[in-house]
Structure formats: structure tokens, C-alpha cells
Motif scaffolding. Structure first.
Motif, short mmCIF file in Angstrom:
data_model
loop_
_atom_site.label_atom_id
_atom_site.label_comp_id
_atom_site.label_asym_id
_atom_site.label_seq_id
_atom_site.Cartn_x
_atom_site.Cartn_y
_atom_site.Cartn_z
N SER A 38 0.79 -1.32 -0.13
CA SER A 38 -0.02 0.01 0.13
C SER A 38 0.82 1.25 0.00
O SER A 38 2.22 0.90 0.04
CB SER A 38 -1.08 0.15 1.34
N ALA A 39 0.24 2.31 -0.03
CA ALA A 39 1.15 3.69 0.22
C ALA A 39 1.29 3.58 1.78
O ALA A 39 0.52 2.93 2.56
CB ALA A 39 -0.02 4.86 -0.40
N THR A 44 -2.06 8.45 0.83
CA THR A 44 -3.20 8.43 -0.14
C THR A 44 -4.36 9.47 0.24
O THR A 44 -4.94 10.19 -0.79
CB THR A 44 -4.06 7.14 -0.13
N GLU A 127 1.44 4.30 -3.90
CA GLU A 127 1.69 2.65 -3.61
C GLU A 127 2.80 2.68 -4.64
O GLU A 127 3.92 1.90 -4.40
CB GLU A 127 0.59 1.92 -4.25
N PHE A 190 -3.70 -1.82 -5.00
CA PHE A 190 -4.66 -0.81 -5.45
C PHE A 190 -4.99 -0.42 -6.70
O PHE A 190 -6.07 0.49 -6.98
CB PHE A 190 -4.31 0.46 -4.38
N ARG A 209 -11.00 2.28 -1.93
CA ARG A 209 -10.10 2.86 -0.71
C ARG A 209 -9.96 1.34 0.04
O ARG A 209 -10.66 0.48 0.17
CB ARG A 209 -10.79 3.76 0.01
N ASN A 210 -8.71 1.20 0.41
CA ASN A 210 -8.15 0.11 0.98
C ASN A 210 -8.04 -1.23 0.40
O ASN A 210 -8.12 -2.30 0.84
CB ASN A 210 -9.26 -0.34 2.55
N GLY A 211 -8.07 -0.76 -0.95
CA GLY A 211 -8.15 -1.87 -1.95
C GLY A 211 -6.89 -2.94 -2.08
O GLY A 211 -6.91 -3.90 -2.93
N SER A 212 -5.79 -2.60 -1.46
CA SER A 212 -4.59 -3.38 -1.47
C SER A 212 -4.62 -4.84 -1.15
O SER A 212 -4.21 -5.65 -1.62
CB SER A 212 -3.57 -2.87 -1.08
N1 ASP Z 1 -3.61 3.29 -0.30
C1 ASP Z 1 -5.03 2.96 -0.48
C2 ASP Z 1 -5.80 3.69 0.52
O1 ASP Z 1 -5.57 4.37 1.45
C3 ASP Z 1 -5.03 1.55 -0.65
C4 ASP Z 1 -4.84 0.62 0.53
O2 ASP Z 1 -4.09 1.26 1.45
O3 ASP Z 1 -5.19 -0.46 0.34
O4 ASP Z 1 -7.10 3.57 0.32
#
Ligand code: ASP
Ligand code: ADP
Ligand code: MG
Length: 473
Positions: A38-39, A44, A127, A190, A209-212
């Protein structure tokens, strides 16, 4: 072959990057690993703010400054703590990505809006920088790394910023990439590539969002990995969000279905789309703590410890309940389908649905961010019915939460719902709506958000504490 995914919390500082690199080094001695990153935490959010403020130059400069500072701090700290680290390479990558960001911003400013494919490129820059930095850290430790580009194989069936992967096509395309990989492969999470229509090229997209986590699951399917490991900042999945419930207990095992319900109903430790692909291909998923790698973690698989009736409790906030009601609803064939078709046309996802048996009212929960769009489109769809009094004005109630009890073993158990509702009464919480799916794997209630903590605490105590105390609210 294993997939290891490290979230933003595991990449929040130079020290965390070192921990991640040590874990990768250790794991790669036993097997081939593909690492998804992820980042760095928070990055992000700055990029999203930039994409949303293209016309506000002052705000853009501030957000760009925050973004650069977060990355520069990590690079500088690594340069001081790791002698072989190629800081120059990372600084150059940052300069290149900053120029790219500026070009995207200029383009969007000229268009006066930021199209999705440009937005996807902007918000996934974190990312790409994580990959550049981690690559340099691994090389400083003497490890050979191949870079894996999601654009080459992770195809999605749509180009929204919350896209869904086409598993069959992604698997097929990945087989070409696979031959080129070293013992360690590194991929930004992501990011996906939409399938172009009519021989046109697709565009870069994101997986939400949060898709990694989801990227890791898709990669695990493509590689036919023996395990998909999600490394984060907690020891595994707890029976409630440990930030909210101090007494939350770590779970050793979860079934795929339990993990799916929990993540869907708010357990942010896993993105809700993650479980689908790995459950379909029976790939075990292990949740591990980057700062405590020796802890066993939580294993999500086909196995389950059946004796536990209720496994966990979760909460999902920032919801709005939409009510479509009126005399025109009764017995009218097709009303429900028009309501839901309207939401689907607008790409609004329904979190929970309930319909009264008198057919007078259909109620459903959506994310509050979608509230205005939902209201506008329902008013348009039902303009005539609203004018003629066949429907009441569309009802909207916001600042709601869903609290859900989850557990495979709940099915056929009497008294679970009764205990849940008496816990809510004890916490002085009024229930706005109720839903239970027919698998009896979860029971969900919609309540006011301001009461969510109380509802969670009392329910958690009554279901999971062996020494019940009297809690008053
Ligand atoms: N960096 C992206 C986010 O903050 C994806 C992730 O962290 O999974 O949504
Ligand atoms: P990452 O940066 O690794 O992707 P996230 O912040 O997305 O991490 O997810 C980890 C967080 O999920 C934890 O810090 C925890 O607060 C939260 N969380 C919510 N519900 C649960 C739960 N049931 N078990 C474990 N963690 C949970
Ligand atoms: Mg996460």
C-alpha cells in the motif's frame, strides 16, 4: 509460493520499512514470494485531497507539501539508518512522480474536472513510491527483486474507482508475467487496468479505498499461491474492533464466510472484496502483525471451530437509511425493482435492505456519502407517484451505524437474537431496523451512530465476557 501484503500502517516510517524488508527476507528463504504494498499511511488521503481540489491552488500546494514531506521523511530516515540504501534513486523517483502529478493537475485544471482515469493515477502514486522505496531497501540488504506491474495483468471489468477484477482474464494474463519473476516480486496494490471496449486500450483504475488487500487476493489466485498473508498493525482479527473494545479477543480461526460478513459489516482489517477470490480458489489467508511477526495471527480458511456460536461483533458507521413508502407501494408489482434499479444505475451500493411485510415501505441503508445522489435520483424516478401522493416524500435518516453479530455456529441456535436485543435495551439503544440473512450467519441492527459505542460495549460484554458486569448508560 506465498503472497505477502503490507498495508499503509506497516509502511508508515523508515523503521516499519526495515521490519517489512526483514520479514520478506526471512520468508523468501523458504519459498518464492510476491509482495503487494500500500501507500505509506496517510499518503493516499493527501493525494485524494489533491484530486478533489484541482481548482483551489492554495489547497493543492498544501496537500502536495504534506505528501512530499511524508515520503521525504521516510527516505531521509532510511538513508541515515541503512548505509547501503540508495536514497538518490528514491529521491529521483519522488521528483519524477511529483512532475507527473503536476502534469495531471494541469490537465485536470484545463478540463475543469478530474476524470476517473486521471484521478486513479493521482491517488495511486503512493503505492508506486512504496514500491520504489522498498525495492531500494531490499537491494540494500542484498536481495534481487523483480517488479510486477498490475497494469499488465490485473484486469477489471469496469473502470470505476472501486473496480472489480476479472479473475479469469487476470489469471490468463499473469501466466505470461510469471516466467519473468525472481524469488521476490514487488507489486503496487490498489491498481487495476480496465478492459478496453471495442479494441480500445483500457485505462488505469483503482480497486477502492483500502483495496490493496483485494490486489493481494487477486494476485494469490493468479499465482495459485499456497497462502495470502495480510500484514498489518494488529495481531490478527479480533472479536471486535480493538480500537473500540479494549477487551476484544484475538481469533485463531475464521471461516471464509465469517470473514466476509465481518469485513462487509465494518471490520476494516480486511477489505470486503478480499475474501471472494481466495474463498473461490480455496486459498488460506493469514492475518499477521508486522511489529510482532512471531504471533501466530488469524487463519481464514475452510476450517472452522464450530463450537463458538457467536464469533465476533462489528460496526459500520456513517450510514443513511432511505425509506420509500406510501399507499402506491402496496401490491404494486415492480416498485422494489424500480427502487433498486435506480440505485444500481447511480452505482450506489446498498449495505442492508429491509421491507415491511405490508409492502407499504422499503427501507435500505446506503453510505451517507451517497445520500444526496440517492435522493435526487429517486425523486426523478418516482416524480409522478410523488406528485400524485402515491408515495410519501422520500425519507432519509442519517448518522446511523450497523452493528452485526457474526458466527457460522449461530445457525439453529435459539436465544442469540434475544440476548442481542436485550443487550441493546440495556445500553438504551433504539433499533431502527433489523436484518438477518437466511444462512443465520449474521444478525444486523441499524442504530443511531451516537449510541454505537455503548451498543458495542454492552453486546461484547454480554456475549464474550465470562464475568458479566452491570454496565449502565
Ligand atoms: N492506499 C490505498 C488507500 O489508502 C489503498 C490501501 O491502502 O489499501 O485506500
Ligand atoms: P492496513 O494499513 O494494514 O491496511 P487497516 O488500518 O486498514 O490496516 O486495518 C487494520 C485496522 O483494522 C486495525 O488497526 C484495527 O483497528 C481495525 N479493525 C477493525 N475491526 C477489527 C477487528 N475485528 N480485528 C482487528 N482489527 C480490526
Ligand atoms: Mg487496510
Amino acid at each position: 509460493m506465498r503472497v505477502l501484503k503490507f498495508g499503509g500502517s506497516s509502511l508508515a516510517s523508515a523503521e516499519r520499512f526495515r521490519q517489512v524488508a526483514d520479514i520478506i527476507k526471512d520468508k523468501s528463504q523458504a519459498t518464492k514470494v510476491a509482495v503487494v504494498v500500500s501507500a505509506p499511511q496517510g499518503v493516499t488521503n493527501h493525494l485524494v485531497a489533491m484530486a478533489e481540489n484541482i481548482s483551489d491552488e492554495a489547497k493543492l500546494i498544501t496537500d502536495l507539501g504534506h505528501f512530499k514531506r511524508a515520503i521525504t521523511t521516510i527516505i531521509e530516515d532510511l538513508a541515515t539508518s541503512l548505509p547501503e540504501f540508495n536514497a538518490h534513486h528514491c529521491e529521483q523517483a519522488l521528483i519524477n512522480y511529483e512532475h507527473q502529478l503536476q502534469r495531471y493537475m494541469q490537465g485536470a485544471t484545463m478540463l475543469t474536472y478530474c476524470p476517473d482515469h486521471i484521478r486513479a493515477r493521482i491517488i495511486s502514486t503512493g503505492e508506486r513510491l512504496s514500491v520504489a522505496i522498498l525495492d531500494s531497501v531490499l537491494q540494500a540488504l542484498g536481495l534481487q527483486v523483480s517488479l510486477l506491474a498490475p497494469e499488465k495483468f490485473l484486469f477489471t471489468s469496469d473502470s470505476s474507482l472501486n473496480a472489480v477484477a476479472d479473475l479469469v482474464l487476470s489469471k490468463e494474463r499473469f501466466s505470461v508475467e510469471y516466467e519473468k519473476l525472481n524469488q521476490i516480486a514487488l507489486m503496487p496494490g490498489f491498481i487495476g487496468m480496465s478492459i478496453g471496449k471495442d479494441n480500445e486500450e483500457g485505462t488505469i483504475t483503482t480497486l477502492g479505498r483500502n483495496g490493496s488487500d483485494y490486489s493481494a487476493a487477486v494476485l494469490a489466485v493468479c499465482m495459485q499461491a499456497e497462502c495470502c498473508e495480510i500484514w498489518t498493525d494488529v495481531d490478527g482479527v479480533y472479536n471486535a474492533d480493538p480500537r473500540m473494545i479494549k477487551e476484544a479477543k484475538l481469533l485463531d480461526y475464521l471461516s471464509y464466510q465469517e470473514a466476509m460478513e465481518l469485513s462487509y459489516f465494518g471490520a476494516s482489517v480486511l477489505h470486503p472484496k478480499t475474501i471472494g477470490p481466495i474463498a473461490q480458489y480455496h486459498i488460506p489467508c493469514l492475518i499477521k502483525n508486522t511489529s510482532n511477526p512471531n504471533a501466530p495471527g488469524t487463519l481464514i480458511s475452510n476450517e472452522n471451530d464450530q463450537q463458538k456460536r457467536v464469533k465476533a461483533i462489528s460496526n459500520l458507521d456513517n450510514l443513511t437509511m432511505v425509506n420509500v413508502s406510501g399507499p402506491g407501494m402496496k401490491g404494486m408489482v415492480g416498485m422494489a425493482s424500480r427502487v433498486f434499479a435506480t440505485m444500481s444505475r447511480e452505482n450506489i451500493s446498498l449495505v442492508l435492505i429491509s421491507q415491511s411485510s405490508s409492502e407499504y415501505c422499503i427501507s435500505f441503508c446506503i453510505h451517507s456519502a451517497d445520500m444526496q445522489q440517492a435522493e435526487r435520483s429517486l425523486k426523478e424516478e418516482f416524480e409522478l407517484e410523488l406528485l400524485n401522493g402515491l408515495l410519501e416524500p422520500i425519507g432519509l435518516k442519517s448518522e446511523l451505524s450497523i452493528v452485526s453479530l457474526v458466527g457460522d455456529g449461530m445457525n439453529h441456535q435459539r436465544g442469540v437474537a434475544a440476548k442481542f436485543f436485550s443487550s441493546l435495551a440495556q445500553a438504551r439503544v433504539n433499533v431502527v431496523a433489523i436484518a438477518q440473512d437466511s444462512s443465520e450467519r449474521s444478525i444486523s441492527v441499524v442504530i443511531e451512530q451516537r449510541k454505537c459505542t455503548a451498543a458495542m460495549k454492552v453486546s461484547h460484554q454480554n456475549f464474550f465476557s465470562h464475568k458479566p458486569e452491570l454496565m449502565c448508560f
